[in-house]
Design a protein around this motif. Structure first.
Motif, PDB file in Angstrom:
ATOM      1  N   VAL A 126       0.839  -1.204   0.000  1.00 14.89           N
ATOM      2  CA  VAL A 126       0.000   0.000   0.000  1.00 14.89           C
ATOM      3  C   VAL A 126       0.871   1.250   0.000  1.00 14.89           C
ATOM      4  CG1 VAL A 126      -1.613   1.322   1.402  1.00 14.89           C
ATOM      5  CG2 VAL A 126      -2.005  -1.099   1.026  1.00 14.89           C
ATOM      6  N   CYS A 127       1.917   1.236   0.836  1.00 13.14           N
ATOM      7  CA  CYS A 127       2.820   2.396   0.880  1.00 13.14           C
ATOM      8  C   CYS A 127       3.412   2.639  -0.495  1.00 13.14           C
ATOM      9  CB  CYS A 127       3.957   2.162   1.875  1.00 13.14           C
ATOM     10  SG  CYS A 127       3.443   2.300   3.579  1.00 13.14           S
ATOM     11  N   ALA A 128       3.951   1.580  -1.118  1.00  9.52           N
ATOM     12  CA  ALA A 128       4.592   1.752  -2.419  1.00  9.52           C
ATOM     13  C   ALA A 128       3.588   2.263  -3.443  1.00  9.52           C
ATOM     14  CB  ALA A 128       5.199   0.426  -2.877  1.00  9.52           C
ATOM     15  N   GLY A 129       2.364   1.719  -3.390  1.00 14.74           N
ATOM     16  CA  GLY A 129       1.344   2.166  -4.327  1.00 14.74           C
ATOM     17  C   GLY A 129       1.045   3.645  -4.156  1.00 14.74           C
ATOM     18  N   LEU A 130       0.887   4.083  -2.903  1.00 15.86           N
ATOM     19  CA  LEU A 130       0.572   5.493  -2.677  1.00 15.86           C
ATOM     20  C   LEU A 130       1.718   6.390  -3.113  1.00 15.86           C
ATOM     21  CD1 LEU A 130      -1.251   5.268   0.755  1.00 15.86           C
ATOM     22  CD2 LEU A 130      -2.221   5.898  -1.449  1.00 15.86           C
ATOM     23  N   TRP A 131       2.961   5.952  -2.851  1.00 17.38           N
ATOM     24  CA  TRP A 131       4.104   6.765  -3.286  1.00 17.38           C
ATOM     25  C   TRP A 131       4.073   6.942  -4.796  1.00 17.38           C
ATOM     26  CZ3 TRP A 131       7.947   3.201  -0.278  1.00 17.38           C
ATOM     27  CH2 TRP A 131       7.886   3.509   1.086  1.00 17.38           C
ATOM     28  N   LEU A 132       3.863   5.822  -5.500  1.00 13.23           N
ATOM     29  CA  LEU A 132       3.905   5.895  -6.962  1.00 13.23           C
ATOM     30  C   LEU A 132       2.773   6.773  -7.488  1.00 13.23           C
ATOM     31  CD1 LEU A 132       4.931   2.253  -7.761  1.00 13.23           C
ATOM     32  CD2 LEU A 132       6.309   4.313  -7.969  1.00 13.23           C
ATOM     33  N   TRP A 160      -2.780  17.770  -4.373  1.00 13.90           N
ATOM     34  CA  TRP A 160      -2.173  16.466  -4.108  1.00 13.90           C
ATOM     35  C   TRP A 160      -0.948  16.568  -3.225  1.00 13.90           C
ATOM     36  CZ3 TRP A 160      -3.466  11.471  -4.668  1.00 13.90           C
ATOM     37  CH2 TRP A 160      -4.688  11.244  -5.306  1.00 13.90           C
ATOM     38  N   ALA A 161      -0.333  17.746  -3.212  1.00  7.88           N
ATOM     39  CA  ALA A 161       0.812  17.927  -2.314  1.00  7.88           C
ATOM     40  C   ALA A 161       0.366  17.714  -0.878  1.00  7.88           C
ATOM     41  CB  ALA A 161       1.403  19.312  -2.502  1.00  7.88           C
ATOM     42  N   ALA A 162      -0.830  18.213  -0.547  1.00  5.47           N
ATOM     43  CA  ALA A 162      -1.342  18.026   0.814  1.00  5.47           C
ATOM     44  C   ALA A 162      -1.553  16.542   1.102  1.00  5.47           C
ATOM     45  CB  ALA A 162      -2.648  18.788   0.970  1.00  5.47           C
ATOM     46  N   VAL A 163      -2.095  15.840   0.103  1.00  4.39           N
ATOM     47  CA  VAL A 163      -2.304  14.405   0.301  1.00  4.39           C
ATOM     48  C   VAL A 163      -0.962  13.723   0.525  1.00  4.39           C
ATOM     49  CG1 VAL A 163      -3.123  12.290  -0.786  1.00  4.39           C
ATOM     50  CG2 VAL A 163      -4.374  14.434  -1.105  1.00  4.39           C
ATOM     51  N   TYR A 164       0.019  14.111  -0.283  1.00  2.00           N
ATOM     52  CA  TYR A 164       1.319  13.461  -0.178  1.00  2.00           C
ATOM     53  C   TYR A 164       1.962  13.721   1.191  1.00  2.00           C
ATOM     54  CZ  TYR A 164       6.173  12.284  -0.956  1.00  2.00           C
ATOM     55  OH  TYR A 164       7.409  11.757  -0.828  1.00  2.00           O
ATOM     56  N   MET A 165       1.775  14.919   1.760  1.00  2.00           N
ATOM     57  CA  MET A 165       2.324  15.180   3.095  1.00  2.00           C
ATOM     58  C   MET A 165       1.849  14.106   4.073  1.00  2.00           C
ATOM     59  SD  MET A 165       3.796  18.308   2.949  1.00  2.00           S
ATOM     60  CE  MET A 165       4.338  17.891   1.310  1.00  2.00           C
ATOM     61  N   ALA A 166       0.523  13.889   4.053  1.00  2.00           N
ATOM     62  CA  ALA A 166      -0.035  12.913   4.989  1.00  2.00           C
ATOM     63  C   ALA A 166       0.463  11.505   4.656  1.00  2.00           C
ATOM     64  CB  ALA A 166      -1.552  12.966   4.944  1.00  2.00           C
ATOM     65  N   VAL A 167       0.458  11.185   3.359  1.00  2.75           N
ATOM     66  CA  VAL A 167       0.907   9.854   2.949  1.00  2.75           C
ATOM     67  C   VAL A 167       2.336   9.629   3.413  1.00  2.75           C
ATOM     68  CG1 VAL A 167       1.609   8.526   0.940  1.00  2.75           C
ATOM     69  CG2 VAL A 167      -0.643   9.569   1.006  1.00  2.75           C
TER      70      VAL A 167
END
Lengths: 378, 376
Positions: A126-132, A160-167
């Protein structure tokens, strides 16, 4: 023989060496090296993506001309994620909880709820998927904008930058607990996720600075001035201190509390044969870059910044090595397997980065704020 | 109307880059004594104006290092050498524990140095005003404008030429900066100032006093004050039976209290003094006797008490024949347990002192009943 061939030769040589390591010194030595270098790639890639993300989110203008450099470094997320998924094969080799009868003092509830191979693999996937996903939207969207010049992509990147911060926050926490801490599952630290984040962001900034330095010297970043380089150097400087603060806070608390389940980890890493590594870490990760970047002009001095970036990257490698290796090696080892892995991963990363260096524009030419960014003055 | 004597002429610019260009132009055409005023540091301005690098950065660094070293030295000395305190089993000289304070003192020293440096180096204390401020240039340069001032200096100054040069360099507005009339603060003014300051201080003090009087329930850090504790003659919440401490277990003897536990009036008579008769023992006995027994039994133990009759009891004359016949052990037992109106003194004297007192008392008795043969 040009630089590309050298990188390819290094990667191939390294690959043979790594293979020999699996057969010779054994799978444990192979996987531990693999893990360190995988996390190294991910640190630089995720950190650089964080740099672009935080700049999108804050609406920074100065960084727009340099953003493509960070986006290129963030491409390392792709091989990094792949290598991390491959590292799932290492679970029974490296991780005591994944072996039958391993880690006997571990609470069975913890094993059932968290530390079991299926759930562990799911988390990693899941982590790898979200990063990609985030990488495609942030770094890929920016490249699409080169052609389409669509300002909506900038808005999308900001959201999406905000989403990525949390991810990133959560995923690095998982990486830290799963891939680093659970090598010695009795140990725990509340701040290890922040620690890993600080190191990752630092190496992302450092790797981006290296790309900037290279392109600037080649004259491929027209209009980028001292002011831009200075701001990049300021990031590097600030996060050098941040990493040191977190690292020392974790150490001081555990040293003071002296709880057996915590302190054994530090005892192993700061006394005896690993002490030299800990001292080198303090010098490379804090003392040298801090004092080198302290003067005003040093932050914008390109050759100096390049040297500091190299030191910081070396420090990040040393940090991961120092976090991970003691779990299986009672004393530091650095021999031909380690050298071959360095060749393999550095060569592969160089090839991967070169690919994008030749492909798309050196600045986000479609970004509506590029002009603002080029006019930026301190 | 003749122009007031000029301190200089200011040109006001809208953009930092305009200002930089103007500096370059005026420099090129031979103007000296240029000063720039900007709302924030403009990069490149120092270089353009040939401003020397301020020594402040280096000073701050030196003071920061000095603060770090001083904090280390202070803690190392206090905690490690002068009054070593072992906390949590750590070596009192461990460097780890000293780091937070070293960090804080480093910050303190650098901030103070920077602030004082700003006041004295840049703001030139004790200078309290400047023509540029009197002229109101700050209205622009503390907001969004950038000013370049051509100062008149001592030599002949062609204000018109300066104005022209500034306008040609692109100044939006020009401004004359007159030399302000010398401000004079008279004695009366000083007195008023002092009175106002005094009144302010008094009002502040009184205000604080009444604030604390009226709202006394604002203990700054009450968590150590408000906690279960042991008060004399009060029950406490520590244990279910209301006691604050556990009584010792049945049959246990506190360290150093074995004699009290074992000696009884029956066994005491047979005890022999364990200490030899030496000057040291006699001197120790004398000291203890004088401190503990003399008030009641008198300096030579003959019962001439220093107490008033209000005491009520008559201390025994220890020179009486009866007591000459007491064995050492019996006297020892009286010290330990007391007798009738005399309380025991076990709490005041440890076992060695008790026997030393016995030895000394024997010496006193012999001195009071000296025989010819005792003379040397």
């Amino acid at each position: 023989m040009n630089k590309r061939d050298i990188a390819a030769a290094a990667a191939i040589l390294g690959a043979f060496g790594a293979g020999a390591c699996y057969l010779g010194p054994g799978p444990e030595r192979f996987w531990i090296n693999w893990l360190v270098w995988t996390l190294m790639l991910l640190s630089a890639g995720l950190g650089a993506l964080f740099l672009t993300g935080v700049e999108h989110l804050s609406g920074a203008r100065w960084s727009v001309p340099l953003r493509r450099c960070a986006e290129r470094v963030s491409d390392l997320v792709v091989p990094g994620s792949a290598a991390l998924l491959a590292a799932l094969l290492s679970l029974p080799v490296l991780y005591p909880w994944a072996r039958p009868g391993g880690a006997p003092r571990l609470a069975p509830e913890l094993r059932a709820a968290w530390l079991n191979v299926p759930f562990f693999s799911l988390r990693t996937a899941v982590c790898a998927g979200l990063w990609l996903l985030c990488w495609r939207i942030l770094a890929g969207g920016s490249r699409r904008q080169d052609r389409s010049r669509d300002p909506a992509l900038t808005l999308r990147a900001r959201r999406w930058a905000a989403v990525y911060m949390a991810v990133l926050g959560f995923s690095l926490l998982f990486v830290a607990y799963d891939w680093i801490v659970s090598l010695e599952p009795e140990w725990y630290s509340d701040v290890i996720g922040v620690y890993l984040f600080a190191g990752a962001f630092l190496s992302g900034v450092a790797a981006s600075s290296l790309v900037v330095a290279r392109l600037l010297r080649a004259g491929r970043l027209p209009g980028v001035r001292f002011d831009h380089v200075y701001s990049l150097g300021a990031w590097l400087f600030a996060f050098t201190v941040f990493w040191s603060y977190i690292a020392f806070a974790q150490y001081l608390l555990m040293w003071y509390a002296n709880l057996p389940e915590e302190v054994f980890w530090y005892k192993q890493r700061t006394q005896g044969p690993w002490q030299a590594a800990a001292l080198a870490l303090a010098a490379l990760h804090f003392l040298i870059p801090f004092f080198a970047l302290l003067p005003v002009d040093a932050k914008g001095d390109l050759p100096g910044l390049r040297r500091c970036a190299l030191i910081v990257l070396a420090a990040q490698f040393l940090d991961l090595y120092w976090l991970i290796f003691p779990a299986v090696c009672p004393r530091p080892v650095f021999s031909w397997p380690e050298a071959c892995f360095a060749l393999l991963f550095m060569g592969a990363a160089a090839l991967w980065l070169r690919r994008s260096l030749g492909r798309d524009a050196d600045m986000p030419v479609g970004d509506p704020f590029l002009k603002d960014g080029l006019e930026f003055r301190l | 109307m003749p122009e007031a004597r000029l301190f200089g002429v200011a040109g006001i610019f809208g953009e930092p880059c305009r200002l930089l260009e103007a500096v370059a132009r005026l420099k090129a055409s031979g103007w000296e004594r240029l000063q720039a005023y900007t709302p924030y540091p403009v990069r490149g301005l120092e270089g353009a104006l040939d401003v020397k690098r301020s020594p402040l950065a280096g000073t701050v660094l030196a003071m920061a290092l000095a603060g770090t070293a001083l904090a280390w030295l202070m803690q190392w000395w206090m905690n490690g050498v002068d009054y070593p305190t072992v906390v949590g089993g750590k070596d009192p000289r461990s460097w780890q524990a000293l780091v937070p304070i070293m960090f804080e003192v480093m910050v303190l020293f650098s901030c103070l140095t920077a602030a004082l440096g700003m006041l004295f180096l840049f703001n030139r204390l004790p200078r309290f005003g400047h023509p540029v401020l009197e002229a109101g240039l700050g209205r622009f340069t503390t907001r969004d404008k950038f000013a370049l001032v051509v100062e008149a200096g001592a030599a002949a100054f062609d204000a018109e030429a300066a104005r022209r040069a500034l306008r040609e360099a692109g100044a939006e507005t020009l401004m004359n900066i007159p030399v302000p009339a010398p401000a004079f603060v008279g004695l009366r003014g000083l007195l008023r100032l002092a009175a106002a300051g005094g009144a302010l201080a008094a009002a502040g003090g009184a205000g604080m006093y009444w604030l604390i009087k009226l709202w006394p329930v604002l203990p700054p850090m009450s968590h150590m004050l408000v906690q279960p504790r042991l008060d004399a003659q009060m029950s406490s919440a520590f244990f279910a039976d209301g006691r604050g401490m556990r009584p010792p277990a049945e049959g246990s003897v506190a360290r150093g209290r074995l004699a009290e536990a074992l000696v009884s009036s029956r066994t005491a008579a047979g005890l022999a003094a364990p200490l030899p008769v030496t000057p040291a023992v006699l001197m120790a006995g004398r000291r203890a006797f004088e401190r503990t027994c003399v008030v009641c039994h008198g300096p030579v133990a003959d019962g001439t008490s220093l107490l008033t009759p209000a005491y009520g009891a008559v201390p025994a004359n220890l020179q009486a024949r009866k007591f000459l016949a007491y064995s050492d052990g019996m006297i020892y037992e009286r010290i330990l347990r007391g007798h009738n109106a005399m309380p025991g003194y076990a709490w005041a004297l440890d076992d060695d002192r008790r026997w030393a007192v016995v030895r000394y008392l024997r010496a006193l008795q012999r001195a009071q009943h000296a025989k010819e043969s005792d003379l040397p």
